[in-house]
Design an enzyme around this catalytic site. Structure first.
Site, mmCIF file in Angstrom:
data_model
loop_
_atom_site.group_PDB
_atom_site.id
_atom_site.type_symbol
_atom_site.label_atom_id
_atom_site.label_comp_id
_atom_site.label_asym_id
_atom_site.label_seq_id
_atom_site.Cartn_x
_atom_site.Cartn_y
_atom_site.Cartn_z
ATOM 1 N N GLY A 1 2.248 -8.500 13.266
ATOM 2 C CA GLY A 1 3.492 -7.852 12.863
ATOM 3 C C GLY A 1 4.678 -8.527 13.547
ATOM 4 N N GLY A 2 5.121 -7.947 14.647
ATOM 5 C CA GLY A 2 6.338 -8.402 15.337
ATOM 6 C C GLY A 2 6.384 -9.896 15.595
ATOM 7 N N ASN B 1 2.540 -9.993 8.747
ATOM 8 C CA ASN B 1 3.062 -8.863 7.979
ATOM 9 C C ASN B 1 4.514 -8.654 8.388
ATOM 10 O OD1 ASN B 1 3.610 -6.434 6.758
ATOM 11 N ND2 ASN B 1 2.264 -5.214 8.068
ATOM 12 N N TRP B 2 5.428 -9.035 7.503
ATOM 13 C CA TRP B 2 6.857 -8.964 7.854
ATOM 14 C C TRP B 2 7.402 -7.537 7.751
ATOM 15 C CZ3 TRP B 2 9.728 -13.800 5.423
ATOM 16 C CH2 TRP B 2 9.154 -14.973 5.950
ATOM 17 N N LYS B 3 6.653 -6.642 7.173
ATOM 18 C CA LYS B 3 7.084 -5.242 6.989
ATOM 19 C C LYS B 3 8.463 -5.196 6.320
ATOM 20 C CE LYS B 3 4.364 -4.115 11.018
ATOM 21 N NZ LYS B 3 4.062 -3.159 12.060
ATOM 22 N N SER C 1 -0.285 -5.879 18.244
ATOM 23 C CA SER C 1 0.420 -6.539 19.347
ATOM 24 C C SER C 1 -0.189 -7.879 19.752
ATOM 25 C CB SER C 1 0.529 -5.591 20.547
ATOM 26 O OG SER C 1 1.243 -4.428 20.193
ATOM 27 N N GLU D 1 0.717 2.127 8.484
ATOM 28 C CA GLU D 1 2.037 2.694 8.173
ATOM 29 C C GLU D 1 2.049 3.275 6.762
ATOM 30 O OE1 GLU D 1 4.244 -0.805 9.272
ATOM 31 O OE2 GLU D 1 3.697 -0.456 11.364
ATOM 32 N N GLY E 1 2.593 -2.400 17.196
ATOM 33 C CA GLY E 1 4.010 -2.337 17.547
ATOM 34 C C GLY E 1 4.279 -1.661 18.871
ATOM 35 N N GLU F 1 -7.184 -2.590 12.837
ATOM 36 C CA GLU F 1 -5.912 -2.410 13.521
ATOM 37 C C GLU F 1 -5.871 -1.032 14.176
ATOM 38 O OE1 GLU F 1 -2.674 -5.140 11.889
ATOM 39 O OE2 GLU F 1 -2.686 -3.376 10.633
ATOM 40 N N HIS G 1 -2.638 -0.396 5.176
ATOM 41 C CA HIS G 1 -1.981 -0.523 6.485
ATOM 42 C C HIS G 1 -1.712 0.868 7.053
ATOM 43 C CE1 HIS G 1 0.942 -1.480 9.590
ATOM 44 N NE2 HIS G 1 0.439 -2.697 9.569
HETATM 45 C C1 PEP Z 1 0.807 -4.792 12.003
HETATM 46 O O1 PEP Z 1 1.753 -4.142 11.616
HETATM 47 O O2 PEP Z 1 -0.117 -5.046 11.208
HETATM 48 C C2 PEP Z 1 0.778 -5.230 13.393
HETATM 49 C C3 PEP Z 1 -0.350 -5.662 13.877
HETATM 50 O O3 PEP Z 1 1.955 -5.143 14.085
HETATM 51 P P1 PEP Z 1 2.237 -5.682 15.582
HETATM 52 O O4 PEP Z 1 1.651 -7.082 15.661
HETATM 53 O O5 PEP Z 1 3.722 -5.687 15.715
HETATM 54 O O6 PEP Z 1 1.546 -4.753 16.511
#
Ligand code: PEP
Length: 253
Positions: free
Chosen positions: A237-238, A9-11, A216, A100, A176, A170, A98
């Site tokens: 994500g990251g 997920n590049w957000k 994470s 967010e 994050g 999640e 998600h």
């Molecule tokens: C996400 O946004 O779905 C996520 C899991 O982010 P991160 O891996 O950065 O925690």
């Protein structure tokens, strides 16, 4: 048999140039990787770069998916994108729910239920996200929260529709933050989710639904998390913003 999936997920990251660069780095990594990974790969760039990404990756093993969509097919919804629009550029999978989106854009279970229906009506696959906040876990309410999120948005579906559903657990406190659910915490929740699906739809549905973990995930912890029997991959994500890290996570399978 359910699939292993690793989705990035590049957000709201990467303009067009950065999108092209990251895609070409991913393609080089895919070419050189040992042919051992059993995981499907997906990436979710921003809306403005979806069309270019889906063109570039048309012939590749990496599927381009959307981060969100609206429930209406068209109309007076300024700034929104519909399932039909995504399908028209070759995007057939969408992330819904998600944390967010839930937190910053007030997406609740009722809205998500409408989005789920709209995606399925358009023959799209859904990566459906859910997870508890820290206060829910601290008050030992995490199973109730997750149960409610799944039941309210998905339990009106016919069993047949579950072929198009991928679940992504999640925990919000792990997104994050660098904080990861322990492999035991992840397995415990994933087994709970699979049992919940089995109690409504039976084992043929529950054993075939992929349940991803997100929060994470990094190359250093992916193998341990993915080795749990009910964890079928990750939503990243990251670490998905770096080709080497993302492929290292994919290759953890
Ligand atoms: C996400 O946004 O779905 C996520 C899991 O982010 P991160 O891996 O950065 O925690």
């Amino acid at each position: 048999m359910r699939k292993n999936i690793v989705a990035g997920n590049w957000k709201m990251n990467n303009d067009l140039a950065a999108t092209k660069t990251l895609i070409s780095e991913l393609e080089s990594q895919v070419k050189t990787r040992p042919d051992v990974s059993g995981a499907e790969m997906m990436i979710a760039p921003t809306f403005t770069n979806l069309m270019e990404a889906s063109k570039l990756l048309k012939e590749s093993d990496i599927e381009v998916i959307a981060q969100n969509m609206h429930f209406a097919e068209n109309g007076a919804y300024t700034g929104e994108i519909s399932a039909g629009m995504l399908k028209s550029i070759g995007v057939s999978t969408v992330i819904l729910g998600h944390s967010e989106r839930r937190e910053y854009f007030n997406e609740d279970d009722a809205i998500l239920k409408q989005k789920v229906d709209a995606a399925l009506e358009n023959n799209m696959r859904i990566v459906f996200c859910f997870g508890e906040k820290l206060e829910d876990r601290n008050s030992e309410n995490h199973f109730n929260v997750v149960e409610g999120q799944i039941k309210n948005a998905l339990f009106h579906l016919e069993a047949e529709s579950w072929k198009s559903i991928v679940l992504a657990y999640e925990p919000v406190w792990a997104i994050g933050t660098g904080e990861t659910a322990s492999p035991e915490q992840a397995q415990e929740m994933h087994a709970f989710i699979r049992n919940l699906v089995a109690s409504k739809y039976g084992e043929s549905v529950s054993e075939n639904v992929s349940i991803l973990y997100g929060g994470s995930v990094k190359p250093a912890n992916a193998k341990e998390i993915f080795s749990n029997p009910d964890v079928d991959g990750g939503l990243i994500g990251g670490a998905a913003l770096d080709a080497e890290s993302f492929m290292a996570i994919v290759n953890a399978f």
